[in-house]
Design a protein around this motif. Sequence first.
Motif, short mmCIF file in Angstrom:
data_model
loop_
_atom_site.label_atom_id
_atom_site.label_comp_id
_atom_site.label_asym_id
_atom_site.label_seq_id
_atom_site.Cartn_x
_atom_site.Cartn_y
_atom_site.Cartn_z
N PRO A 68 0.82 -1.23 0.00
CA PRO A 68 0.00 0.00 0.00
C PRO A 68 0.85 1.28 0.00
N GLU A 69 2.01 1.23 0.69
CA GLU A 69 2.89 2.42 0.74
C GLU A 69 3.38 2.79 -0.66
N ILE A 70 3.68 1.77 -1.45
CA ILE A 70 4.21 2.01 -2.81
C ILE A 70 3.11 2.61 -3.69
N VAL A 71 1.86 2.14 -3.48
CA VAL A 71 0.75 2.70 -4.24
C VAL A 71 0.54 4.17 -3.86
N THR A 72 0.62 4.45 -2.55
CA THR A 72 0.48 5.84 -2.08
C THR A 72 1.54 6.75 -2.71
N VAL A 73 2.78 6.27 -2.73
CA VAL A 73 3.87 7.07 -3.28
C VAL A 73 3.67 7.27 -4.79
N THR A 74 3.33 6.21 -5.49
CA THR A 74 3.12 6.29 -6.94
C THR A 74 2.00 7.28 -7.26
N GLN A 75 0.95 7.18 -6.49
CA GLN A 75 -0.19 8.09 -6.67
C GLN A 75 0.24 9.55 -6.44
N GLY A 76 1.09 9.77 -5.45
CA GLY A 76 1.59 11.13 -5.18
C GLY A 76 2.45 11.65 -6.33
N GLU A 81 2.96 15.28 -11.06
CA GLU A 81 3.31 15.39 -12.48
C GLU A 81 2.12 15.78 -13.36
N GLN A 82 0.89 15.46 -12.89
CA GLN A 82 -0.24 15.78 -13.76
C GLN A 82 -0.52 17.29 -13.81
N TYR A 83 0.21 18.09 -13.03
CA TYR A 83 0.12 19.54 -13.19
C TYR A 83 1.02 20.04 -14.32
N ALA A 84 1.57 19.13 -15.12
CA ALA A 84 2.49 19.51 -16.21
C ALA A 84 1.95 20.64 -17.08
N PRO A 85 0.67 20.62 -17.48
CA PRO A 85 0.18 21.74 -18.30
C PRO A 85 0.28 23.08 -17.56
N ASP A 86 0.00 23.08 -16.25
CA ASP A 86 0.13 24.34 -15.48
C ASP A 86 1.59 24.78 -15.38
N GLU A 112 7.47 16.18 -19.28
CA GLU A 112 6.76 16.09 -17.99
C GLU A 112 5.39 15.43 -18.18
N GLU A 113 4.77 15.71 -19.31
CA GLU A 113 3.46 15.11 -19.62
C GLU A 113 3.58 13.58 -19.69
N LYS A 114 4.70 13.10 -20.23
CA LYS A 114 4.91 11.64 -20.28
C LYS A 114 5.05 11.06 -18.86
N HIS A 115 5.69 11.85 -17.98
CA HIS A 115 5.85 11.37 -16.60
C HIS A 115 4.48 11.19 -15.94
N ALA A 116 3.60 12.19 -16.17
CA ALA A 116 2.25 12.12 -15.59
C ALA A 116 1.54 10.87 -16.10
N ARG A 140 -10.40 16.33 -9.08
CA ARG A 140 -10.11 17.10 -7.87
C ARG A 140 -8.80 17.87 -8.02
N LEU A 141 -7.79 17.17 -8.54
CA LEU A 141 -6.48 17.81 -8.72
C LEU A 141 -6.61 18.97 -9.71
N LYS A 142 -7.31 18.73 -10.79
CA LYS A 142 -7.40 19.73 -11.87
C LYS A 142 -8.28 20.92 -11.48
N SER A 143 -9.04 20.79 -10.39
CA SER A 143 -9.87 21.92 -9.97
C SER A 143 -9.00 23.03 -9.39
N GLN A 144 -7.74 22.72 -9.13
CA GLN A 144 -6.80 23.72 -8.61
C GLN A 144 -5.75 24.01 -9.67
N THR A 145 -5.23 25.22 -9.64
CA THR A 145 -4.22 25.62 -10.63
C THR A 145 -2.88 25.83 -9.93
N TRP A 146 -1.84 25.24 -10.50
CA TRP A 146 -0.50 25.49 -9.98
C TRP A 146 -0.05 26.86 -10.44
#
Length: 368
Positions: A68-76, A81-86, A112-116, A140-146
Amino acid sequence: MAEILPPNMLNERPSTPAGLLSSREKDRLIERGFLGLYRWYTARSQETRNWNPDRSFDWKALSKDLPPEIVTVTQGFFAVEQYAPDFTSSLLNLVRRSHGRSHFQLRWGSEEEKHADAWENAVLFSGKRSPQWIAEYKERLKSQTWELPFPDAIHNLVYTVFQERATQLNYLNMMKIAQGKSDKPHLADFSDPVLAKVAQTIAVDEAAHYNFFLEGVRMYLYYYPQRTLEAIKNVIGQFSMPASALVPDWKEFSETVYRAGIYGPRDFNRDVMQVVFRNLGIESRKALEDGIKKTREVPDFDGYNHKGTAIFDTFDYGMVEGDVKRLHIKIQDYEKEIGFDMIDPTEFVENPAVPEAGAKSSGQAADD
Ligand SMILES: [Fe+2]
Ligand SMILES: [Fe+2]
């Protein structure tokens, strides 16, 4: 010179002392360096790092039993990285007038987009999060802007150097865990070759990013030492990982990353800050802070700018000059291959404000 000029001519004195580079010329040299480096970088990126987030990994073989720890880290990792467009649009806007830097930001954004996408695939194929859950999390993530951590280009450039190195370190440590090399009891029995390859592939990209931005900071440090050292001091004074205020489960993520031995304050000091300092010829944080303080105390009189020369005591400018020269040789070799050298070569121009070896803190220097 001041004493031999008639008083009515004092205001007409050029702002750049004779024999020194004007800010305009320094900016032109830095811009040329960035353009050459960007061309070299892009060619190399296409030749050596042209991987695909779907096809380059055997996703079906990813373990369905990740801790579970590895999944948590991967998800983080995915969340950041999914803020790459911002990241890309903000940085791009900041440097849009520079060919080398703005085109580089597009290329960088595409990496960076590939990383996401790769980290998202890892979360999805782990089977520990449903596609619906991922879609909602993403919303949820995309509702905020970096937004940019600093208002100006030089601070953001410096920030990115530290950020890329910190990110690379996170992925390298994840790679070690996935290779079965963790010294933490709760992860000791774990390994997964697919995840190890993902972390390694992305870490190689982050190292390339780090190098690009590092070369940029070296050029600034060489031509604008005072401004650059101040920016470094300000950035390390308030460094945090990108999007740490935006990712909803950041606390759980950062604690898991820390407990897994991937990243924490000690790692930042030892494997990020000190590495960047070494690469920039800065001895330590204390030396940096003392040096800046000292240059503020140096008097400026008689038309001689002693402040400008004192700053060169704060870092190993000889080393930085050597690095900037080497960067230009690398660019020139590339330009020869293409034929740019025949038409419009990039040339290294010495900063005459740099004191001669053995003659530190003497003579005249331009205020940057
Ligand atoms: Fe990345
Ligand atoms: Fe990166």
